[in-house]
Design a protein around this motif. Structure first.
Motif, PDB file in Angstrom:
ATOM      1  N   ASP A  36       0.748  -1.234   0.088  1.00  0.00           N
ATOM      2  CA  ASP A  36       0.139   0.087   0.108  1.00  0.00           C
ATOM      3  C   ASP A  36       0.845   1.409  -0.045  1.00  0.00           C
ATOM      4  N   VAL A  63       0.380   3.749  -3.289  1.00  0.00           N
ATOM      5  CA  VAL A  63      -0.315   5.117  -2.992  1.00  0.00           C
ATOM      6  C   VAL A  63       0.780   6.062  -2.737  1.00  0.00           C
ATOM      7  N   LEU A 100      -6.237   0.735  -8.920  1.00  0.00           N
ATOM      8  CA  LEU A 100      -7.217   1.046  -7.844  1.00  0.00           C
ATOM      9  C   LEU A 100      -8.544   1.023  -8.030  1.00  0.00           C
ATOM     10  N   GLU A 153     -11.474  -2.128  -6.749  1.00  0.00           N
ATOM     11  CA  GLU A 153     -12.676  -1.573  -6.365  1.00  0.00           C
ATOM     12  C   GLU A 153     -13.825  -2.090  -6.959  1.00  0.00           C
ATOM     13  N   LEU A 191     -10.018  -3.384  -2.217  1.00  0.00           N
ATOM     14  CA  LEU A 191      -9.167  -2.691  -1.533  1.00  0.00           C
ATOM     15  C   LEU A 191      -9.483  -2.858  -0.084  1.00  0.00           C
ATOM     16  N   THR A 217      -6.229   1.368   2.747  1.00  0.00           N
ATOM     17  CA  THR A 217      -5.704   1.731   1.618  1.00  0.00           C
ATOM     18  C   THR A 217      -6.737   2.860   0.862  1.00  0.00           C
ATOM     19  N   LYS A 218      -8.002   2.445   1.173  1.00  0.00           N
ATOM     20  CA  LYS A 218      -8.924   3.596   0.705  1.00  0.00           C
ATOM     21  C   LYS A 218      -8.671   4.759   1.001  1.00  0.00           C
ATOM     22  N   ALA A 224      -5.414   6.415   0.009  1.00  0.00           N
ATOM     23  CA  ALA A 224      -5.491   6.834  -1.485  1.00  0.00           C
ATOM     24  C   ALA A 224      -6.479   7.989  -1.738  1.00  0.00           C
TER      25      ALA A 224
END
Length: 379
Positions: free
Chosen positions: A4, A8, A29, A33, A42, A46-47, A50
């Motif tokens: 990650d 990212v 990404l 998703e 994800l 991580t979300k 990002a």
């Protein structure tokens, strides 16, 4: 966690990284998703890591001239990733807190933005406004409805029209948004989409007109822009969802005498059944019946307007729809009531005879594979 951080922060969030690498990460990404399997989606850390990076990419693109060498692929991928992340409520809130809504609005207004980029931005704004009243109010307060209506008037891409109509459909639930749509001259392009757009665009545009018809002031605007005939055509020819949306818009307009006369002119066979002066309730029942009918009896006489009267000529652009000719179809010869009954009875007898003739003899079950090619179906 290390992956990650690499994806990212060191790739997507590094301005010195090549644009192609950052674009690839943004598309990765977005694709992750979109995965149907929950195990490939994800992770929440991580979300949330990002989202600020993606919002920063959009904000920088909105403030600076967009590069034309790679056709805005990085910006489009970043907006598409935000749109997919915004499907979850927590991500909607995080995007709004990072200033993503304002950045998307500014990017939509960018002079160098292409139609494809604006289409993705419109979908992202519509997704942010779903099930979030604060985001919806922020988008309406930003004044982007004016820009969307002007974009809807001049674009010729079906995907862009569908995305813009979807955004207006989402925002039209608010009274202030409906007022802005009318002030921004958005009714005329919406009527054009109802007449000539794709199935999804017609559904979205008809839903917008349905919401606009809730207000008396907007009803006058719909009538003056000749929205009744395209809506009648959509009730007969559109998809299931579009038919119901068009029927809802028409039912909100039936208390106007001019609208009732236009509807009866569009459906002369039905007008002969209900009489010359039907009530508003009779018109509403007639609209519901036509909107929910899946198919028509082949032996019934077709309405005059099914071929000519509400066939609005296709214009080269939305600006050319100002002076559309008001064509009146010549009323065709119609069968009498007794002739219609006799024809239906004959059709029933023929269908039963054919069924008996084609009955398979007793024996092992047979399987038939049907192949559809164009308009032909072969077994």
């Amino acid at each position: 966690a290390d992956l990650d951080d690499v994806l990212v922060h060191r790739c997507l969030g590094a301005p010195e990284a090549p644009r192609a690498v950052r674009e690839t990460v943004a598309r990765l990404l977005c694709n992750l998703e979109q995965a149907l399997d929950a195990g490939h989606k994800l992770r929440y850390p991580t979300k949330h890591a990002a989202i600020p990076v993606l919002a920063a990419i959009v904000a920088r693109a909105a403030e600076a001239p967009l590069p034309a060498d790679d056709l805005f692929r990085l910006e489009t991928a970043a907006v598409a990733a935000l749109q997919q992340l915004a499907l979850e409520y927590e991500c909607k809130v995080a995007i709004a807190q990072c200033g993503g809504s304002r950045a998307l609005v500014d990017l939509f207004r960018h002079a160098a933005a292409t139609d494809d980029l604006r289409a993705v931005v419109a979908l992202a704004l519509a997704t942010l406004a779903v099930n979030n009243v604060k985001n919806e109010a922020d988008v309406v307060a930003s004044g982007v409805i004016w820009d969307v209506c002007q974009f809807l008037r001049h674009t010729r891409a079906d995907v862009a029209r569908e995305a813009a109509a979807t955004l207006l459909c989402r925002l039209a639930l608010d009274f202030a948004a409906r007022t802005q749509i009318v002030i921004s001259h958005g009714v005329k392009p919406l009527v054009w989409i109802v007449a000539h757009g794709t199935n999804a665009a017609q559904h979205a545009a008809a839903t917008v007109l349905w919401n606009l018809a809730l207000d008396d002031v907007n009803q006058v605007e719909l009538i003056s822009n000749r929205a009744v005939k395209p809506l009648c055509a959509l009730v007969d020819r559109g998809g299931p969802d579009a038919k119901l949306a068009a029927a809802g818009a028409l039912k909100n307009l039936t208390h106007w005498k001019e609208v009732r006369e236009t509807i009866l002119a569009c459906w002369p066979r039905v007008s002969a059944q209900v009489g010359p002066l039907p009530s508003e309730l009779q018109i509403d029942k007639m609209i519901d019946k036509r909107a929910r009918a899946r198919r028509r009896n082949a032996f019934e006489t077709s309405d005059a307007l099914s071929t000519s009267a509400y066939d609005i000529p296709r214009a080269a652009s939305l600006d050319a729809t100002a002076d559309l000719p008001d064509r009146r179809a010549v009323r065709p010869r119609r069968l009498s009531h007794a002739a219609v009954i006799a024809t239906s009875a004959l059709a029933t007898i023929l269908s039963r005879t054919r069924r008996r003739a084609h009955t398979l003899p007793p024996g092992p079950a047979t399987t038939t594979r049907h192949t559809i090619s164009g308009d032909r179906v072969s077994a």
